[in-house]
Design an enzyme around this catalytic site. Sequence first.
Site, mmCIF file in Angstrom:
data_model
loop_
_atom_site.group_PDB
_atom_site.id
_atom_site.type_symbol
_atom_site.label_atom_id
_atom_site.label_comp_id
_atom_site.label_asym_id
_atom_site.label_seq_id
_atom_site.Cartn_x
_atom_site.Cartn_y
_atom_site.Cartn_z
ATOM 1 N N TYR A 1 -11.829 -32.420 -23.634
ATOM 2 C CA TYR A 1 -13.136 -33.009 -23.951
ATOM 3 C C TYR A 1 -13.032 -33.875 -25.204
ATOM 4 O O TYR A 1 -12.212 -33.602 -26.097
ATOM 5 C CB TYR A 1 -14.161 -31.892 -24.198
ATOM 6 C CG TYR A 1 -14.662 -31.252 -22.915
ATOM 7 C CD1 TYR A 1 -15.648 -31.869 -22.156
ATOM 8 C CD2 TYR A 1 -14.138 -30.048 -22.462
ATOM 9 C CE1 TYR A 1 -16.108 -31.294 -20.979
ATOM 10 C CE2 TYR A 1 -14.592 -29.465 -21.282
ATOM 11 C CZ TYR A 1 -15.578 -30.094 -20.546
ATOM 12 O OH TYR A 1 -16.034 -29.529 -19.374
ATOM 13 N N ASN B 1 -10.530 -20.504 -13.480
ATOM 14 C CA ASN B 1 -10.870 -21.585 -14.411
ATOM 15 C C ASN B 1 -10.555 -21.133 -15.840
ATOM 16 O O ASN B 1 -10.924 -20.022 -16.230
ATOM 17 C CB ASN B 1 -12.375 -21.896 -14.316
ATOM 18 C CG ASN B 1 -12.842 -22.828 -15.428
ATOM 19 O OD1 ASN B 1 -12.548 -24.019 -15.404
ATOM 20 N ND2 ASN B 1 -13.560 -22.292 -16.411
ATOM 21 N N GLU B 2 -9.928 -21.993 -16.587
ATOM 22 C CA GLU B 2 -9.635 -21.722 -18.006
ATOM 23 C C GLU B 2 -9.212 -20.258 -18.191
ATOM 24 O O GLU B 2 -9.785 -19.524 -19.006
ATOM 25 C CB GLU B 2 -10.829 -22.099 -18.898
ATOM 26 C CG GLU B 2 -11.091 -23.598 -18.862
ATOM 27 C CD GLU B 2 -12.002 -24.134 -19.968
ATOM 28 O OE1 GLU B 2 -12.615 -23.345 -20.705
ATOM 29 O OE2 GLU B 2 -12.087 -25.368 -20.089
ATOM 30 N N GLN C 1 -20.483 -33.195 -16.717
ATOM 31 C CA GLN C 1 -20.726 -32.701 -15.381
ATOM 32 C C GLN C 1 -21.716 -33.639 -14.692
ATOM 33 O O GLN C 1 -22.329 -34.462 -15.343
ATOM 34 C CB GLN C 1 -21.280 -31.293 -15.434
ATOM 35 C CG GLN C 1 -20.317 -30.299 -16.063
ATOM 36 C CD GLN C 1 -20.735 -28.830 -15.853
ATOM 37 O OE1 GLN C 1 -21.671 -28.530 -15.134
ATOM 38 N NE2 GLN C 1 -20.025 -27.925 -16.506
ATOM 39 N N GLU D 1 -11.562 -31.300 -16.052
ATOM 40 C CA GLU D 1 -12.780 -31.425 -16.864
ATOM 41 C C GLU D 1 -12.477 -32.420 -17.972
ATOM 42 O O GLU D 1 -11.549 -32.211 -18.762
ATOM 43 C CB GLU D 1 -13.184 -30.079 -17.482
ATOM 44 C CG GLU D 1 -13.689 -29.089 -16.458
ATOM 45 C CD GLU D 1 -14.207 -27.792 -17.085
ATOM 46 O OE1 GLU D 1 -14.617 -27.788 -18.259
ATOM 47 O OE2 GLU D 1 -14.179 -26.762 -16.368
ATOM 48 N N GLU E 1 -21.673 -27.199 -12.302
ATOM 49 C CA GLU E 1 -21.601 -25.784 -12.644
ATOM 50 C C GLU E 1 -23.007 -25.190 -12.671
ATOM 51 O O GLU E 1 -23.996 -25.903 -12.919
ATOM 52 C CB GLU E 1 -20.941 -25.630 -14.025
ATOM 53 C CG GLU E 1 -20.787 -24.181 -14.468
ATOM 54 C CD GLU E 1 -19.838 -24.008 -15.655
ATOM 55 O OE1 GLU E 1 -19.440 -25.010 -16.270
ATOM 56 O OE2 GLU E 1 -19.509 -22.844 -15.951
HETATM 57 O O1 AHR Z 1 -18.116 -27.826 -18.775
HETATM 58 C C1 AHR Z 1 -18.536 -26.805 -19.607
HETATM 59 C C2 AHR Z 1 -17.464 -25.747 -19.817
HETATM 60 O O2 AHR Z 1 -16.381 -26.307 -20.478
HETATM 61 C C3 AHR Z 1 -16.872 -25.154 -18.576
HETATM 62 O O3 AHR Z 1 -17.627 -24.118 -18.064
HETATM 63 C C4 AHR Z 1 -15.547 -24.646 -19.056
HETATM 64 O O4 AHR Z 1 -14.585 -24.655 -18.046
HETATM 65 C C5 AHR Z 1 -15.214 -25.565 -20.206
HETATM 66 O O5 AHR Z 1 -14.854 -24.864 -21.330
#
Ligand code: AHR
Length: 525
Positions: A271, A201-202, A378, A329, A54
Amino acid sequence: MNLSPLRLAAVTLALSLAPLTLFAAEAPIAASLTLDASRPGPVISRHIYGHFSEHLGRCIYEGIWVGEGSSIPNTKGYRNDVIAALRTLKVPQLRWPGGCFADEYHWRDGIGPREKRPAMINTHWGGVVENNHFGTHEFLDFCELLGIAPYVCLNVGSGTVQEAMEWVEYMTSDAQSPMANLRRAHGRDKPWKVPFLAIGNESWGCGGNMSPAFYADNYKRYNTFVKNYVPGAEGRISRIACGPNEGNYEWTEVLMKNVGNRMNGLALHYYTLPTGNWRGSKGSSTEFAEDLWFATLSRTLKMEELVTKHSAIMDQHDPQKRIGLVVDEWGTWYDVEPGTNRGFLYQQSTMRDAIVAALNLHIFHAHADRVTMANIAQIVNVLQSVILTDKEKMLLTPTYHAMEMMNVHQDATSLPVTLTTPDYAVGANKIPAVSASASRDKAGKIHLSFADCDPNKPATVTCKLAGVAAKSATGRVLTAPAMNTHNTFAAPNAVQPAPFSGATLAGDTLTVTLPSKSVVVVELN
Ligand code: AHR
């Protein structure tokens, strides 16, 4: 100092026991595994080993791109050290330009002579000025140079359908058409291959705070205008819809119902935060005790529940499994390294992260019938990176090493395993101590990968193999002296793979002794 005879005896006894109590290795715990190679499962798509880049912090700028004029050795502006490391890693696809950034990105700002490109503010990530020097050509040429499949995320949040449609034409059309000719005018004659496109995205959050029904309608609108400009399978673009945040099962239900087969993939984001706390401290990447080691591994294993439950909903609407669950992600998210920009999400990666990587990859392998792609967040200098850079220096993280060792599973046929393992317990909480996965590659070689989650105890895994004709076993191991051992620019090889001598094959029994806190990959020959 005067010691009484009694105290002297006690001290002497304590000193004589010290080597035993302080330095003796713990006895291995015992686990067992069965594998029947005559009953193969689905293929583990190489795309499960994907990455995400990103416009965030030092991921693109400095991490990948330094520009042709840089004193850092580069090829057409891309760092040579990063190119070499990514080649060895076998990166199947790379997602770009975001993340949250994607829904503010306007692709026309990133084409043409670099000095003429307009700048913008990266409002999500540190409020820094983005000069757009890394744009469509730079990204797609980078992928082409490395043989990586590009995965481009369209701007649904603040863009237009026309903008998205023209971008796809610019990248992939070979016609004498306005966008293809604009691309030619900027020096690229032939279109690139772009096999994967994300529609936003999201969209439930930074991508527009939409409801699932509103997003589903928008998906259909955008999708209508994403054309396959090159006929046949070669030019077919896989369309990936914004999927659920963690356990938002309603989102999956609505998307499967309202969008269904118009999408090829549904993107899940999850995450791992050691504290589970998004608002307060998430925990340090390097300073932690066993409670947070355990909490991190335990929280990462929630991926199993998420994949299982989202898959169950998908199964109801798509029993033939045409639509992939894309874990778009994933990875650890800690507090940023002290002294660094909070918006840059720069964190270290320790032996704990290597185990996190192995556990997640094992979960994806076990669900390879539904999980067709995953992208760790990432690739360089952001979150659970495989590479960190500091100006001209570069290091490979333990996560890199775990993913590189395990890439033998890419496009291999999974061989389902049945594992019986003791628990690893901290206080009243427990997780399975050992994790394992197996596959047979296209050349017929069988690989087994293992992780020992216990930071104190080795584990002996006795594996009963059926339908395997191998005579010997070799392997590689990744382990470290401490839970938080990590590579630094001063000591870049503190954690690195080593040859593994802990596997023996006798008849149909493979015995593997895993060091505590380790990732091991065994090859049967
Ligand atoms: O990876 C960091 C961020 O996490 C990304 O931009 C977003 O898609 C997610 O919330």
